[in-house]
Scaffold this motif. Structure first.
Motif, mmCIF file in Angstrom:
data_model
loop_
_atom_site.group_PDB
_atom_site.id
_atom_site.type_symbol
_atom_site.label_atom_id
_atom_site.label_comp_id
_atom_site.label_asym_id
_atom_site.label_seq_id
_atom_site.Cartn_x
_atom_site.Cartn_y
_atom_site.Cartn_z
ATOM 1 N N ARG A 11 -25.110 0.658 -24.591
ATOM 2 C CA ARG A 11 -24.023 1.073 -25.489
ATOM 3 C C ARG A 11 -23.834 0.080 -26.632
ATOM 4 N N ILE A 14 -26.843 0.482 -29.067
ATOM 5 C CA ILE A 14 -26.752 1.734 -29.831
ATOM 6 C C ILE A 14 -25.626 1.660 -30.859
ATOM 7 N N THR A 15 -24.479 1.132 -30.453
ATOM 8 C CA THR A 15 -23.343 1.032 -31.376
ATOM 9 C C THR A 15 -23.668 0.118 -32.548
ATOM 10 N N THR A 17 -26.617 -0.775 -33.687
ATOM 11 C CA THR A 17 -27.672 -0.182 -34.509
ATOM 12 C C THR A 17 -27.128 0.957 -35.366
ATOM 13 N N LEU A 18 -26.280 1.799 -34.779
ATOM 14 C CA LEU A 18 -25.700 2.900 -35.539
ATOM 15 C C LEU A 18 -24.852 2.401 -36.703
#
Length: 485
Positions: A11, A14-15, A17-18
């Motif tokens: 998580r 991903i967070t 990177t987003l």
């Protein structure tokens, strides 16, 4: 079912990177739009300015002192060709109209059918321009009607309308290369963001993993586990709190273990110390029992109470000694291959229960057991059934895959449903009637401890009527010595 990752590391990565990719994407889009707008605006301004500067320099066919207007027979296609030549340039298509006359560039790619109707109407009044996509290529269309100042000094339309198609292929190529560069930069940004996210997540989660491993070690019994405190952030505070909690837990558990050890030792010592006076008391009560019938009624009743309570005290002391051995880890299992039918028959015969208990077991059934402890298990269960249940009391044994199964059942009122989970607890007695019985409250606990020492299980269930105890002892993995008589 959810597609979202459940791990904290995933998580975080991903967070992070987003966020990084989204910010990079927005900056790239904004930059691209600004550059695109500036390039196209500059091209439009240059094309329009070139047309504006060229128009006044074009020589038009004129009369003696006045502009020739539409319909004049003196305007020829050659005159329109001169206007086309004046407006032509590289990567341009020019169309000039004068009434019904029309002239285009020698390499013209477009016709008047490619000119939007609205643009034609607007060109009759002022200079206009519009970006179009024709033949799958970008073009800028500049349209205007030529004007001249007449002899009176008033600007008048000449009737000549020019349509100049300016190619935007070079600008589109520049924008394509810019998009490619931005896409490559986005890929690099994604790689960098992912790398930084992984490193950051590792840096953030490493203390959390250490805390998780330390918590597991603490749960497994390693009360001395501690973690180094690094930094002054929230994780450092959490680590310090964990260390304080572990230290307090270690101290508390140490005190409890000390108290438990003292309690066990006290019970064991008291039980052993009571053995000597109990032996003397038992001898005296045996003598009194022989002469009890010759004593007066009140004295005889008192003697019988003393005999009964002495027996009960002796059983309780023996049970306490046995329990103390289990608590101290001193109980030893000595297996040997025995005849189960003979062992169960001897258990009932020694205690005088042969006529009160029905035994069902194959005569040739043999199994690896600690005969003494197996005798204690069956005796406690059968004795409990005889004291608190109702006949018939049934004891059966049979081989099952990989184990020996023994059941003891009575046909009494049965143990209350709410008491079933506690029947193997020490000193637990179900119901007020059982609390006044002669039992020590330790028999079933000792039976369970001996069964578990064999590696087996013991369970209890209500029947209709009565209660059934089931013992399952697994076959040992290693061969054992066969008992000989």
């Amino acid at each position: 079912m959810t597609l979202l990752p459940s791990g904290l590391r995933a998580r975080l990565v991903i967070t992070f990177t987003l966020v990084a990719v989204t910010a990079s994407f927005m900056v790239a889009i904004l930059g691209y739009q600004l550059v695109r707008h500036e390039i196209l605006e500059r091209t439009e301004r240059a094309a329009v300015a070139d047309v504006r500067e060229t128009l006044p320099k074009i020589k038009l066919p004129v009369g003696i002192g006045e502009i020739i207007w539409a319909g004049a027979a003196t305007v020829t296609e050659a005159d329109l060709a001169d206007v086309v030549t004046a407006l032509s340039a590289h990567e341009r298509t020019v169309i000039v109209t004068y009434g019904n006359l029309q002239q285009t560039s020698w390499d013209a790619r477009f016709t008047m059918a490619d000119v939007p109707d609205q643009l034609r109407w607007q060109a009759a009044h002022r200079l206009v321009f519009q970006r179009l996509r024709l033949r799958d290529e970008p073009w800028l269309l500049v349209a205007t009607q030529l004007q001249r100042i007449n002899q009176s000094g008033v600007p008048r339309p000449t009737g000549l309308t020019a349509y100049v198609f300016v190619s935007l292929a070079d600008e589109e190529g520049v924008l394509f290369r810019l998009r490619s560069a931005l896409a490559q930069a986005g890929g690099i940004t994604l790689t960098i963001a992912l790398t930084v996210a992984l490193l950051s997540a590792r840096q953030v989660l490493l203390p959390v993993r250490r805390l998780g491993a330390a918590a597991q070690a603490l749960g497994a019994g390693d009360l001395r586990v501690r973690l180094p405190v690094r930094g002054a952030d929230e994780l450092a505070e959490l680590t310090a709190t964990f260390n304080e909690t572990a230290a307090a837990l270690e101290q508390t558990v140490s005190e409890l273990r000390t108290l438990e050890s003292m309690s066990r030792r006290f019970v064991a010592d008291v039980s052993h110390e009571l053995r000597t006076p109990l032996t003397a008391m038992t001898a005296v009560t045996d003598m009194l029992a022989e002469d009890a019938d010759d004593l007066p009624d009140d004295v005889r009743e008192a003697v019988r109470i003393v005999i009964r309570e002495t027996k009960r005290l002796r059983v309780m002391v023996e049970h306490l000694i046995e329990i103390s051995r289990f608590d101290a880890g001193a109980a030893v299992l000595r297996r040997e291959t025995v005849n189960v039918a003979d062992t169960l028959a001897d258990c009932l015969e020694v205690r005088g229960w042969t006529d009160r208990v029905e035994l069902t077991v194959p005569a040739d059934l043999t199994f690896s057991l600690d005969a003494r402890r197996f005798d204690v298990i069956v005796a406690n269960l059968a004795g409990n059934a005889l004291r608190h249940g109702a006949p018939p009391v049934l004891v059966s044994a049979r081989p099952v895959p990989g184990a020996l199964e023994v059941t003891v059942r009575d046909h009494g009122a049965g143990i209350p449903e709410e008491a079933l989970p506690h029947v193997f607890d020490r000193f637990f007695k179900a119901g007020a009637a059982r609390s006044r019985s002669d039992g020590s409250g330790l028999g079933l606990a000792i039976a369970k401890a001996n069964t578990e020492l064999h590696g087996g299980t013991i369970s209890v269930a209500r029947c209709d009527p009565g209660t059934r105890f089931t013992i399952r002892i697994p076959r040992p993995a290693r061969p054992v010595v066969t008992a000989t008589v």
